[in-house]
Design a protein around this motif. Sequence first.
Motif, short mmCIF file in Angstrom:
data_model
loop_
_atom_site.label_atom_id
_atom_site.label_comp_id
_atom_site.label_asym_id
_atom_site.label_seq_id
_atom_site.Cartn_x
_atom_site.Cartn_y
_atom_site.Cartn_z
N UNK A 1 14.82 90.98 1.15
CA UNK A 1 13.95 92.16 1.19
C UNK A 1 13.14 92.08 2.46
N UNK A 2 12.37 93.15 2.74
CA UNK A 2 11.62 93.18 3.99
C UNK A 2 10.52 92.14 4.04
N UNK A 3 9.84 91.90 2.92
CA UNK A 3 8.76 90.92 2.93
C UNK A 3 8.42 90.50 1.51
N UNK A 4 7.83 89.33 1.40
CA UNK A 4 7.39 88.82 0.10
C UNK A 4 6.37 87.73 0.34
N UNK A 5 5.51 87.50 -0.65
CA UNK A 5 4.57 86.39 -0.55
C UNK A 5 4.33 85.79 -1.92
N UNK A 6 3.90 84.52 -1.91
CA UNK A 6 3.54 83.81 -3.13
C UNK A 6 2.04 83.97 -3.37
N UNK A 7 1.68 84.24 -4.62
CA UNK A 7 0.27 84.25 -4.97
C UNK A 7 -0.24 82.82 -4.87
N UNK A 8 -1.33 82.56 -4.11
CA UNK A 8 -1.83 81.19 -3.97
C UNK A 8 -2.13 80.56 -5.32
#
Length: 551
Positions: free
Chosen positions: A474-481
């Motif tokens: 996908x274009x972007x993703x992040x992990x919740x800290x």
Amino acid sequence: METLGPYGPVQVGPFRVLAVLGQGGMGRVLLGVSPDGRTAAVKQVHAEFADDDGFRVRFRREVEASRRVSGAYTAAVIAADPEAGTPWLASQFVPGPALNEALAAAGVLPEEAVRRLAAGLAQALLDVHGAGLIHRDLKPSNVLLAEDGVRVIDFGIARAAEGQDTKLTRTGAMIGSPGYMSPEQVEGRELTPASDVFSLGATLAVACTGRPAFTGESLPRILFNVLHAEPELSGVPEGLRPLVVACLAKDPAARPTPQQVLAAVGRIAPSTRPWPEAVHGLLAAQRAEVARLLGAAAPAGGAPAPTVATAVAPTDPQATPVRRRGRGRRIALAVGAVVLALAGLAGGLVATGVVNLDSVFPEPVPTPGNVPLSQVQDRYARVVPSCADAAKVTAPPEFSKPWGNPGTFETTDRDGKLPEQGCEWNTRSGDQIQVDWEVFPTVPGGRTGAERAKEHYEALYMGGHTRDSGITFAEEAFWLPSKYLDESNCVLYVRDVNLYVFVAVKGTTYPRGRCETMTRMLGESAVKLARTVSANGPSPQGTATAPVFPQ
């Protein structure tokens, strides 16, 4: 609790410091002793913020707000120096667990204790509002269950009730804790004391039930529920339900005043032990730990305590004090007077947060072809997978078939409605997977779906703090800290053009450090399924069912 070392006690202003009560992104709260022997909660900001003029302005406001409030239901400011090299504020130290700590350790409060809590909170708000302030962040972690009753703490974001200077940060920022913020606070409207009454009602609800009245799998969902959903109050005693419902009215004018709350609660019988015995057990343990620290704190031979500058290595102003193991079990001391104002989400996120829902952040990775989001065409049609479709998501074989509500739920952002679906997988041992899909269609003559999805995605993104995932599907993703995780072990946020996917994994079988691979796999499979459904349409969902476990 963390004792200080290896250099022994440190000094902040006139206060000799014995232990760290808590710390976070903005600073730390210390247990200190004044020259006349009184204990204090000393809030000290991190050194790197001392040169930030904007931060100093906010800290001065906090000091001014705290000094304006005094009463039996708040903690008095003893001293402060906002102009010091490292600004600090000291308040009366009040032993007692925060309400959220008491609920976690001792369970929900009985009805009579909740009535006492309601009366104490209402009286505290009378003190706050009488000083011309609005607290703005009343919640369980800012409520102490002291031996003689309730204390309300942390006036770090209290603002003048006259409406002057109500914007602490840039336009579009929200200040408060999701789930306890009033609808008008969520929408950024001018606040009145009625906003604190809404927070009072939300705090009473969790004291009765052990769970917030407004929940959701993500910050936008919680805020949406505060604005549009009815509170979840099953478990609130019938004798308290009308009061809680009235406090949680969407219309500020329909809420009772603190004085009316007091009248509704009625006369509270005096008691030397106002809380359940388990809470008094926490109080006794805290007093014992403080006594131990005080007994060990006398300087040998009259030697002066070292200053902060010599207590930590000068080459590392953020050095964490070395932990020493105390005798017996480690006791988490209540901060007492002031709780750290932490950057990011406090609530439930942690403590006081600044949440920007109105600004689209610069993209860490440009969209394909470097096309601005305002010119990107939708990739996904206005449909989302059903939980029948979700059976095609790759999940480990020990999990049940996915289940959830039939049909498609429609949520709303500031541009209008959009489809959403959430599905859940479970195991017999209690592990859980949750996947949510939302598709943001372009608004004719308005914002593109990519802009809408980006705004939703960025709601919990914190530049410099959030760990990007490095995915390619996908274009972007992040992990919740991890410091913002509650029950979930892994939470992944994904955006692909006008699609948003939320994936959460919880349970003992997949702890942090092990759940990441599976969560990433689930996210990739969920995005691929959304593409298929966008092209072919969803399968019939049928009716919602309980999980079906493998035999």
